[in-house]
Design a protein around this motif. Structure first.
Motif, PDB file in Angstrom:
ATOM      1  N   LEU A 231       0.828  -1.206   0.000  1.00  0.00           N
ATOM      2  CA  LEU A 231       0.000   0.000   0.000  1.00  0.00           C
ATOM      3  C   LEU A 231       0.865   1.260   0.000  1.00  0.00           C
ATOM      4  N   ALA A 232       1.981   1.198   0.715  1.00  0.00           N
ATOM      5  CA  ALA A 232       2.889   2.350   0.717  1.00  0.00           C
ATOM      6  C   ALA A 232       3.444   2.591  -0.676  1.00  0.00           C
ATOM      7  N   ALA A 233       3.722   1.509  -1.403  1.00  0.00           N
ATOM      8  CA  ALA A 233       4.248   1.652  -2.763  1.00  0.00           C
ATOM      9  C   ALA A 233       3.214   2.255  -3.700  1.00  0.00           C
ATOM     10  N   LEU A 234       1.950   1.888  -3.519  1.00  0.00           N
ATOM     11  CA  LEU A 234       0.900   2.453  -4.365  1.00  0.00           C
ATOM     12  C   LEU A 234       0.738   3.950  -4.132  1.00  0.00           C
ATOM     13  N   ASP A 235       0.958   4.365  -2.882  1.00  0.00           N
ATOM     14  CA  ASP A 235       0.656   5.743  -2.503  1.00  0.00           C
ATOM     15  C   ASP A 235       1.890   6.644  -2.415  1.00  0.00           C
ATOM     16  N   ALA A 236       3.078   6.068  -2.589  1.00  0.00           N
ATOM     17  CA  ALA A 236       4.312   6.831  -2.356  1.00  0.00           C
ATOM     18  C   ALA A 236       4.523   7.933  -3.383  1.00  0.00           C
ATOM     19  N   THR A 237       4.211   7.652  -4.619  1.00  0.00           N
ATOM     20  CA  THR A 237       4.436   8.613  -5.706  1.00  0.00           C
ATOM     21  C   THR A 237       3.102   9.008  -6.315  1.00  0.00           C
ATOM     22  N   PRO A 238       2.830  10.293  -6.491  1.00  0.00           N
ATOM     23  CA  PRO A 238       1.572  10.693  -7.124  1.00  0.00           C
ATOM     24  C   PRO A 238       1.398  10.022  -8.484  1.00  0.00           C
ATOM     25  N   LEU A 239       0.184   9.690  -8.796  1.00  0.00           N
ATOM     26  CA  LEU A 239      -0.091   9.056 -10.090  1.00  0.00           C
ATOM     27  C   LEU A 239       0.177  10.012 -11.239  1.00  0.00           C
ATOM     28  N   ASP A 240      -0.078  11.286 -11.003  1.00  0.00           N
ATOM     29  CA  ASP A 240       0.178  12.297 -12.025  1.00  0.00           C
ATOM     30  C   ASP A 240       0.047  13.663 -11.368  1.00  0.00           C
ATOM     31  N   GLY A 241       0.310  14.691 -12.114  1.00  0.00           N
ATOM     32  CA  GLY A 241       0.232  16.045 -11.581  1.00  0.00           C
ATOM     33  C   GLY A 241      -0.994  16.805 -12.013  1.00  0.00           C
ATOM     34  N   GLY A 242      -1.973  16.083 -12.580  1.00  0.00           N
ATOM     35  CA  GLY A 242      -3.154  16.760 -13.094  1.00  0.00           C
ATOM     36  C   GLY A 242      -2.961  17.201 -14.533  1.00  0.00           C
ATOM     37  N   THR A 243      -4.025  17.622 -15.171  1.00  0.00           N
ATOM     38  CA  THR A 243      -3.978  18.102 -16.551  1.00  0.00           C
ATOM     39  C   THR A 243      -4.660  19.456 -16.637  1.00  0.00           C
ATOM     40  N   GLN A 244      -4.800  19.978 -17.815  1.00  0.00           N
ATOM     41  CA  GLN A 244      -5.334  21.338 -17.970  1.00  0.00           C
ATOM     42  C   GLN A 244      -6.696  21.504 -17.307  1.00  0.00           C
ATOM     43  N   HIS A 245      -7.552  20.504 -17.438  1.00  0.00           N
ATOM     44  CA  HIS A 245      -8.907  20.621 -16.916  1.00  0.00           C
ATOM     45  C   HIS A 245      -9.208  19.676 -15.758  1.00  0.00           C
ATOM     46  N   PHE A 246      -8.213  18.880 -15.324  1.00  0.00           N
ATOM     47  CA  PHE A 246      -8.446  17.904 -14.276  1.00  0.00           C
ATOM     48  C   PHE A 246      -7.453  18.063 -13.131  1.00  0.00           C
ATOM     49  N   ASP A 247      -7.930  17.811 -11.921  1.00  0.00           N
ATOM     50  CA  ASP A 247      -7.046  17.702 -10.757  1.00  0.00           C
ATOM     51  C   ASP A 247      -6.217  16.428 -10.865  1.00  0.00           C
ATOM     52  N   PRO A 248      -5.164  16.301 -10.054  1.00  0.00           N
ATOM     53  CA  PRO A 248      -4.403  15.054 -10.044  1.00  0.00           C
ATOM     54  C   PRO A 248      -5.283  13.859  -9.674  1.00  0.00           C
ATOM     55  N   SER A 249      -4.980  12.720 -10.257  1.00  0.00           N
ATOM     56  CA  SER A 249      -5.674  11.491  -9.877  1.00  0.00           C
ATOM     57  C   SER A 249      -5.355  11.160  -8.426  1.00  0.00           C
ATOM     58  N   ASN A 250      -6.326  10.591  -7.715  1.00  0.00           N
ATOM     59  CA  ASN A 250      -6.077  10.260  -6.312  1.00  0.00           C
ATOM     60  C   ASN A 250      -6.531   8.842  -5.994  1.00  0.00           C
ATOM     61  N   LEU A 251      -5.708   8.164  -5.193  1.00  0.00           N
ATOM     62  CA  LEU A 251      -5.995   6.807  -4.730  1.00  0.00           C
ATOM     63  C   LEU A 251      -6.337   6.867  -3.255  1.00  0.00           C
ATOM     64  N   GLU A 252      -7.455   6.239  -2.889  1.00  0.00           N
ATOM     65  CA  GLU A 252      -7.866   6.185  -1.490  1.00  0.00           C
ATOM     66  C   GLU A 252      -8.111   4.739  -1.092  1.00  0.00           C
ATOM     67  N   VAL A 253      -7.420   4.278  -0.041  1.00  0.00           N
ATOM     68  CA  VAL A 253      -7.681   2.956   0.512  1.00  0.00           C
ATOM     69  C   VAL A 253      -8.996   3.020   1.280  1.00  0.00           C
ATOM     70  N   THR A 254      -9.917   2.120   0.960  1.00  0.00           N
ATOM     71  CA  THR A 254     -11.256   2.187   1.546  1.00  0.00           C
ATOM     72  C   THR A 254     -11.532   1.084   2.560  1.00  0.00           C
ATOM     73  N   THR A 255     -10.843  -0.049   2.470  1.00  0.00           N
ATOM     74  CA  THR A 255     -10.971  -1.085   3.483  1.00  0.00           C
ATOM     75  C   THR A 255      -9.620  -1.756   3.691  1.00  0.00           C
ATOM     76  N   PHE A 274      -9.273  -0.431  -2.621  1.00  0.00           N
ATOM     77  CA  PHE A 274      -9.000   0.978  -2.854  1.00  0.00           C
ATOM     78  C   PHE A 274      -9.748   1.440  -4.092  1.00  0.00           C
ATOM     79  N   ASN A 275      -9.959   2.729  -4.155  1.00  0.00           N
ATOM     80  CA  ASN A 275     -10.607   3.325  -5.317  1.00  0.00           C
ATOM     81  C   ASN A 275      -9.767   4.492  -5.805  1.00  0.00           C
ATOM     82  N   ILE A 276      -9.665   4.597  -7.116  1.00  0.00           N
ATOM     83  CA  ILE A 276      -8.915   5.692  -7.732  1.00  0.00           C
ATOM     84  C   ILE A 276      -9.865   6.505  -8.594  1.00  0.00           C
ATOM     85  N   ARG A 277      -9.895   7.798  -8.375  1.00  0.00           N
ATOM     86  CA  ARG A 277     -10.582   8.714  -9.283  1.00  0.00           C
ATOM     87  C   ARG A 277      -9.499   9.315 -10.168  1.00  0.00           C
ATOM     88  N   PHE A 278      -9.542   8.949 -11.438  1.00  0.00           N
ATOM     89  CA  PHE A 278      -8.431   9.274 -12.318  1.00  0.00           C
ATOM     90  C   PHE A 278      -8.827  10.244 -13.419  1.00  0.00           C
TER      91      PHE A 278
END
Length: 403
Positions: A231-255, A274-278
């Motif tokens: 889980l630390a490896a999944l969350d250690a580095t941001p998935l991306d920095g966002g794009t012109q019209h989108f915030d950065p993707s985020n991963l949240e551990v849910t259970t 976990f769920n990712i809004r990408f």
């Protein structure tokens, strides 16, 4: 915009060009997913009386409830302007906690109360009322208005909009642009237009260990250590920095669970979800590959794991700012005095299906109380949305006549 032949329809006890009265009537229909509750029947009667050609297809899928839907169109020529929405609502929850009848549609101090008032019977009613007013004032105008209304947005979203769109397409229906009346505004009617949505991807991670006594750890393999590492490896580095019209993707551990009631036993396995809004940096396939890469690198030869990425129909998409988005923003600014922000925030919506058929934007009432006890909408916001939508429809068809 000539009227299609219709069969006799009942006389309505209110004028459906009144967005407040129509909202009250819809709220009084107990249409908790997947029950139709009378809401689609009411819309069918309203639109039929105004000359729309109305259909109510029912779609089925093994393992899911049958769902009623509505498609209505007036006019036979292009462009086809689509208004989309849903009449189904979430359950009321603890009915005793409500201070007004959940399906009463009561109005007090300028606020209309009831389940669905905000999400999204109010928005749909205001748009229906605007289309009716436009049609009455412009009976011979070229172009067409269509309604795509489902009873399956708050549920599995299997027998609703996705199938209704395919059904209409198979009948030869072609759409030019769509507005979806979800409650997009955070605080005021001038706040926000949704021009896209993030995707949603859910993963389930299992780490295998060897069960044993905590006093003899050399005879066991604690999977919790491996789970923390992955889980630390999944969350250690941001998935991306966002794009012109989108915030950065985020991963949240849910259970996170090991199912272990004993304090002196090392568990056999650990599970996490976990769920990712990408954003539009990713597709579900490329994102799943990146997750697997991170896990494989972190696990090495020490951690035994499996990753299950669940299928998703929620992909990131964007309606590029252009003439259609500008027409919507112009209508809002003209009626409210403030230009709305263009946003891609929030969860998923049926726009993810509509975007495969035509450009779509979302705009509706203020969404502060959606899904809450005492859900409500300001009467003034319903009136404002009707005026905004009427101006939008008028400007849309005027622009196409000039093109």
């Amino acid at each position: 915009m000539s009227a299609a032949p219709t069969s006799p329809t009942p006389v309505l006890p209110f004028d459906p060009a009144d967005p407040v009265a129509l909202t009250q009537a819809l709220v009084r229909c107990p249409s908790v997913t997947p029950e139709e509750g009378g809401a689609l029947a009411l819309l069918a009667a309203v639109l039929s009386a105004e000359g729309y050609d109305v259909h109510r297809p029912v779609f089925s899928e093994p393992g899911t409830p049958d769902v009623e839907n509505l498609y209505a169109r007036i006019g036979s020529t292009a462009p086809v302007f689509v208004i989309a929405g849903h009449t189904d609502v979430v359950p009321v929850g603890d009915e005793a906690a409500w201070t007004r009848e959940p399906f009463g549609g009561a109005i007090e101090n300028g606020t209309l109360y009831g389940r669905g008032a905000c999400d999204m019977k109010g928005g749909l009613a205001a748009m229906v009322a605007a289309a009716i007013r436009y049609g009455r004032d412009n009976p011979d105008a070229p172009g067409s208005i269509a309604f795509l209304v489902t009873g399956d947005e708050e549920g599995p979203s299997v027998n609703g909009t996705v199938k209704l769109l395919a059904w209409a397409h198979e009948r030869g229906e072609r759409f030019d642009h769509c507005i979806l009346g979800e409650p997009t505004n955070p605080a005021t009617m001038s706040d926000m237009i949704k021009i896209g949505r993030r995707g949603s991807l859910t993963g389930k991670l299992t780490v295998q260990g060897t069960q044993g006594h905590v006093g003899y750890p050399h005879l066991a393999d604690n999977p919790i250590r491996g789970m923390v590492r992955l889980l630390a490896a999944l969350d250690a580095t941001p998935l991306d920095g966002g794009t012109q019209h989108f915030d950065p993707s985020n991963l949240e551990v849910t259970t996170l669970d090991v199912g272990n009631p004993a304090t002196n036993v090392i568990p056999a396995q650990a599970k996490a979800a976990f769920n990712i809004r990408f954003n539009d940096t990713w597709t579900p396939e490329t994102l799943a590959a990146e997750l697997e890469r991170r896990l494989h690198e972190a696990a090495g030869n020490q951690v035994r794991y499996t990753l299950e990425v669940q299928p998703t129909n929620a992909v990131a998409f964007l309606t590029e700012p252009g003439p259609f988005v500008a027409i919507v923003a112009d209508a809002i600014e003209a009626e409210t005095g403030k230009r709305p922000a263009l946003s891609t925030t929030g969860g998923t919506s049926d726009a993810r299906f509509i975007k495969n058929y035509c450009p779509v934007v979302e705009y509706g009432v203020v969404g502060k109380t959606m899904h809450q006890i005492d859900e409500s909408v300001a009467v003034a916001d319903l009136v404002a949305l009707e005026r905004i939508t009427h101006r939008l429809i008028t400007s849309y068809f005027a622009a196409h006549r000039q093109a």
